[in-house]
Design a protein around this motif. Structure first.
Motif, PDB file in Angstrom:
ATOM      1  N   SER A  49       0.811  -1.219   0.000  1.00 16.02           N
ATOM      2  CA  SER A  49       0.000   0.000   0.000  1.00 16.02           C
ATOM      3  C   SER A  49       0.841   1.264   0.000  1.00 16.02           C
ATOM      4  CB  SER A  49      -0.924   0.016   1.218  1.00 16.02           C
ATOM      5  OG  SER A  49      -0.174   0.227   2.411  1.00 16.02           O
ATOM      6  N   GLY A  50       2.042   1.202   0.591  1.00 16.99           N
ATOM      7  CA  GLY A  50       2.890   2.384   0.676  1.00 16.99           C
ATOM      8  C   GLY A  50       2.644   3.231   1.909  1.00 16.99           C
ATOM      9  N   ILE A  51       1.615   2.904   2.692  1.00 17.51           N
ATOM     10  CA  ILE A  51       1.317   3.655   3.905  1.00 17.51           C
ATOM     11  C   ILE A  51       2.259   3.223   5.023  1.00 17.51           C
ATOM     12  CG2 ILE A  51      -0.341   2.015   4.882  1.00 17.51           C
ATOM     13  CD1 ILE A  51      -0.914   5.795   4.834  1.00 17.51           C
ATOM     14  N   ARG A  52       2.453   4.090   5.997  1.00 15.23           N
ATOM     15  CA  ARG A  52       3.155   3.664   7.209  1.00 15.23           C
ATOM     16  C   ARG A  52       2.183   2.853   8.049  1.00 15.23           C
ATOM     17  NH1 ARG A  52       6.095   8.576  10.118  1.00 15.23           N
ATOM     18  NH2 ARG A  52       4.044   9.501   9.876  1.00 15.23           N
ATOM     19  N   GLY A  53       2.627   1.704   8.504  1.00 17.77           N
ATOM     20  CA  GLY A  53       1.736   0.814   9.236  1.00 17.77           C
ATOM     21  C   GLY A  53       2.256   0.463  10.615  1.00 17.77           C
ATOM     22  N   VAL A  54       1.378   0.569  11.597  1.00 15.28           N
ATOM     23  CA  VAL A  54       1.693   0.092  12.945  1.00 15.28           C
ATOM     24  C   VAL A  54       0.925  -1.209  13.139  1.00 15.28           C
ATOM     25  CG1 VAL A  54       1.584   0.557  15.416  1.00 15.28           C
ATOM     26  CG2 VAL A  54       2.039   2.429  13.807  1.00 15.28           C
ATOM     27  N   PHE A  55       1.664  -2.290  13.225  1.00  9.91           N
ATOM     28  CA  PHE A  55       1.056  -3.601  13.411  1.00  9.91           C
ATOM     29  C   PHE A  55       1.051  -3.905  14.905  1.00  9.91           C
ATOM     30  CE2 PHE A  55       1.264  -8.244  13.792  1.00  9.91           C
ATOM     31  CZ  PHE A  55       0.167  -8.607  13.030  1.00  9.91           C
ATOM     32  N   VAL A  56      -0.129  -3.778  15.520  1.00 12.26           N
ATOM     33  CA  VAL A  56      -0.254  -4.083  16.942  1.00 12.26           C
ATOM     34  C   VAL A  56      -0.491  -5.584  17.064  1.00 12.26           C
ATOM     35  CG1 VAL A  56      -1.461  -3.616  19.094  1.00 12.26           C
ATOM     36  CG2 VAL A  56      -1.186  -1.790  17.403  1.00 12.26           C
ATOM     37  N   ARG A  57       0.535  -6.280  17.493  1.00  9.84           N
ATOM     38  CA  ARG A  57       0.483  -7.736  17.585  1.00  9.84           C
ATOM     39  C   ARG A  57      -0.324  -8.108  18.834  1.00  9.84           C
ATOM     40  NH1 ARG A  57       0.157 -12.952  19.393  1.00  9.84           N
ATOM     41  NH2 ARG A  57       1.265 -14.367  18.000  1.00  9.84           N
ATOM     42  N   GLY A  58      -1.591  -8.439  18.608  1.00 14.07           N
ATOM     43  CA  GLY A  58      -2.488  -8.684  19.720  1.00 14.07           C
ATOM     44  C   GLY A  58      -2.219  -9.985  20.459  1.00 14.07           C
ATOM     45  N   ILE A  59      -2.664 -10.003  21.709  1.00 10.99           N
ATOM     46  CA  ILE A  59      -2.669 -11.225  22.522  1.00 10.99           C
ATOM     47  C   ILE A  59      -4.083 -11.370  23.075  1.00 10.99           C
ATOM     48  CG2 ILE A  59      -1.694 -12.453  24.492  1.00 10.99           C
ATOM     49  CD1 ILE A  59       0.757 -10.648  24.305  1.00 10.99           C
ATOM     50  N   MET A  60      -4.659 -12.542  22.898  1.00 10.94           N
ATOM     51  CA  MET A  60      -6.018 -12.789  23.379  1.00 10.94           C
ATOM     52  C   MET A  60      -6.092 -14.245  23.823  1.00 10.94           C
ATOM     53  SD  MET A  60      -9.566 -12.172  21.306  1.00 10.94           S
ATOM     54  CE  MET A  60     -11.155 -12.696  21.954  1.00 10.94           C
ATOM     55  N   PRO A  99      -1.909  -6.726  24.124  1.00  8.12           N
ATOM     56  CA  PRO A  99      -2.964  -7.527  24.745  1.00  8.12           C
ATOM     57  C   PRO A  99      -4.286  -6.786  24.594  1.00  8.12           C
ATOM     58  CG  PRO A  99      -1.523  -6.527  26.403  1.00  8.12           C
ATOM     59  CD  PRO A  99      -0.878  -6.310  25.084  1.00  8.12           C
ATOM     60  N   VAL A 100      -5.324  -7.488  24.174  1.00 10.00           N
ATOM     61  CA  VAL A 100      -6.520  -6.797  23.693  1.00 10.00           C
ATOM     62  C   VAL A 100      -7.211  -5.998  24.793  1.00 10.00           C
ATOM     63  CG1 VAL A 100      -8.757  -7.083  22.572  1.00 10.00           C
ATOM     64  CG2 VAL A 100      -6.818  -8.492  21.868  1.00 10.00           C
ATOM     65  N   SER A 101      -7.587  -6.654  25.870  1.00  7.75           N
ATOM     66  CA  SER A 101      -8.285  -5.975  26.965  1.00  7.75           C
ATOM     67  C   SER A 101      -8.279  -6.890  28.185  1.00  7.75           C
ATOM     68  CB  SER A 101      -9.726  -5.645  26.566  1.00  7.75           C
ATOM     69  OG  SER A 101     -10.458  -6.845  26.381  1.00  7.75           O
ATOM     70  N   PRO A 102      -8.532  -6.348  29.371  1.00  7.87           N
ATOM     71  CA  PRO A 102      -8.498  -7.191  30.573  1.00  7.87           C
ATOM     72  C   PRO A 102      -9.547  -8.291  30.605  1.00  7.87           C
ATOM     73  CG  PRO A 102      -8.285  -4.890  31.174  1.00  7.87           C
ATOM     74  CD  PRO A 102      -8.655  -4.929  29.719  1.00  7.87           C
ATOM     75  N   PHE A 103     -10.628  -8.157  29.821  1.00 10.98           N
ATOM     76  CA  PHE A 103     -11.622  -9.231  29.829  1.00 10.98           C
ATOM     77  C   PHE A 103     -11.368 -10.256  28.730  1.00 10.98           C
ATOM     78  CE2 PHE A 103     -13.494  -5.507  27.729  1.00 10.98           C
ATOM     79  CZ  PHE A 103     -13.795  -6.009  26.480  1.00 10.98           C
ATOM     80  N   SER A 104     -10.315 -10.066  27.934  1.00 11.82           N
ATOM     81  CA  SER A 104      -9.950 -11.076  26.941  1.00 11.82           C
ATOM     82  C   SER A 104      -8.488 -11.503  27.073  1.00 11.82           C
ATOM     83  CB  SER A 104     -10.213 -10.560  25.523  1.00 11.82           C
ATOM     84  OG  SER A 104      -9.513  -9.365  25.287  1.00 11.82           O
ATOM     85  N   LEU A 123       6.721  -0.685  21.770  1.00 13.11           N
ATOM     86  CA  LEU A 123       5.632  -0.115  22.556  1.00 13.11           C
ATOM     87  C   LEU A 123       4.608  -1.183  22.932  1.00 13.11           C
ATOM     88  CD1 LEU A 123       4.923   3.117  20.449  1.00 13.11           C
ATOM     89  CD2 LEU A 123       6.565   2.823  22.316  1.00 13.11           C
ATOM     90  N   VAL A 124       3.733  -0.826  23.887  1.00  9.40           N
ATOM     91  CA  VAL A 124       2.598  -1.678  24.239  1.00  9.40           C
ATOM     92  C   VAL A 124       1.310  -0.889  24.045  1.00  9.40           C
ATOM     93  CG1 VAL A 124       3.818  -3.178  25.856  1.00  9.40           C
ATOM     94  CG2 VAL A 124       2.800  -1.044  26.689  1.00  9.40           C
ATOM     95  N   CYS A 125       0.224  -1.613  23.805  1.00  7.52           N
ATOM     96  CA  CYS A 125      -1.064  -0.975  23.536  1.00  7.52           C
ATOM     97  C   CYS A 125      -2.181  -1.875  24.041  1.00  7.52           C
ATOM     98  CB  CYS A 125      -1.212  -0.742  22.028  1.00  7.52           C
ATOM     99  SG  CYS A 125      -2.807  -0.077  21.507  1.00  7.52           S
ATOM    100  N   THR A 126      -3.270  -1.282  24.541  1.00  8.94           N
ATOM    101  CA  THR A 126      -4.426  -2.074  24.948  1.00  8.94           C
ATOM    102  C   THR A 126      -5.678  -1.207  24.951  1.00  8.94           C
ATOM    103  OG1 THR A 126      -5.194  -3.707  26.574  1.00  8.94           O
ATOM    104  CG2 THR A 126      -4.303  -1.648  27.447  1.00  8.94           C
ATOM    105  N   TYR A 127      -6.834  -1.865  24.868  1.00  7.96           N
ATOM    106  CA  TYR A 127      -8.123  -1.202  25.056  1.00  7.96           C
ATOM    107  C   TYR A 127      -8.453  -1.254  26.544  1.00  7.96           C
ATOM    108  CZ  TYR A 127      -8.691  -1.815  20.013  1.00  7.96           C
ATOM    109  OH  TYR A 127      -8.516  -1.782  18.650  1.00  7.96           O
TER     110      TYR A 127
END
Length: 240
Positions: A49-60, A99-104, A123-127
């Motif tokens: 695509s040519g866009i800059r992409g942030v791939f948040v590698r989820g854990i569930m 990691p997706v969220s505390p309930f998952s 970095l880390v990321c979560t909902y």
């Protein structure tokens, strides 16, 4: 091939509003690891695509069984994926552990995410703290607010991206400020869900970094900004 085509279609559908609103980066919080190779197709779509992409590698590792991934599998795969993808496409692609969220996700998965992020300098990321149901469930299970739960897992910090943060206590504000964590406000999706709005003015008053986000395909960042401008006067009263 189908997964690649869908990924490229999704990115293309997102690109039009993103480019028109001057956005240069798309984030994909990906956690469908039930079929090998799906994540590779998302990365390939980012590359083409040519866009800059942030791939948040989820854990569930809890919740919907069809896409649940064991923590052991995540521990095994994440370092490989960081090595393979972080900095790919001439630096356009960045890998974040999410990691997706505390309930998952289990407590152990949050601890694992933090350990891996520190080890590999990502970095880390979560909902977090998006709905009353989530907050009630975390209080029931851990006798803590979702933010307190993350803090106890040592998840918070300047390298932590926290999506939503709609329902916050005064202690939550203090934790966010002291840990220098980052909040992302996505007004449209929260209004669609009827779960409230991130208390942006109060967060900013506390010196907490807040970004604005557009969650979902074809969400327009400019529309998000206009939405934000239109509702800024109605954000009081979201602190318990």
């Amino acid at each position: 091939m189908k997964s690649f085509s869908f990924s490229l279609f999704s990115i293309t559908e997102t690109l039009n509003p993103a480019v028109s609103s001057r956005a240069t980066t798309i984030t994909d919080h990906f956690y469908n690891f039930h079929k090998p190779g799906l994540a590779d197709q998302v990365i390939r779509a980012f590359e083409i695509s040519g866009i800059r992409g942030v791939f948040v590698r989820g854990i569930m590792d809890m919740g919907y069984e069809a896409i649940v991934e064991s923590r052991d599998h995540a521990i095994k795969e994440i370092p490989k994926q960081i090595k393979m993808w972080n900095g790919a496409a001439d630096g356009r692609i960045q890998v974040v552990i999410g990691p997706v969220s505390p309930f998952s996700c289990s407590k152990e998965s949050y601890e694992t995410a933090r350990e891996l992020a520190d080890k590999h300098n990502v970095l880390v990321c979560t909902y977090i703290s998006q709905t009353p149901g989530e907050v009630e469930e975390i209080r029931r299970k851990y006798d803590k607010t979702p933010i307190e739960f993350l803090h106890d897992m040592n998840f918070m910090g300047p390298d932590a991206i926290l999506m939503h943060c709609v329902i916050l206590t005064k202690d939550d504000f203090r934790i966010l400020r002291e840990t220098e964590s980052n909040v992302v406000h996505c007004p449209s999706i929260n209004m669609e869900m009827g779960c409230g709005l991130t208390p942006v003015p109060m967060l900013l008053d506390e010196g907490i970094n807040v970004a604005i986000g557009a969650e979902g395909i074809r969400q327009d960042m400019m529309a998000e900004l206009l939405t934000r401008a239109g509702i800024k006067g109605s954000l009081k009263g979201f602190v318990s």
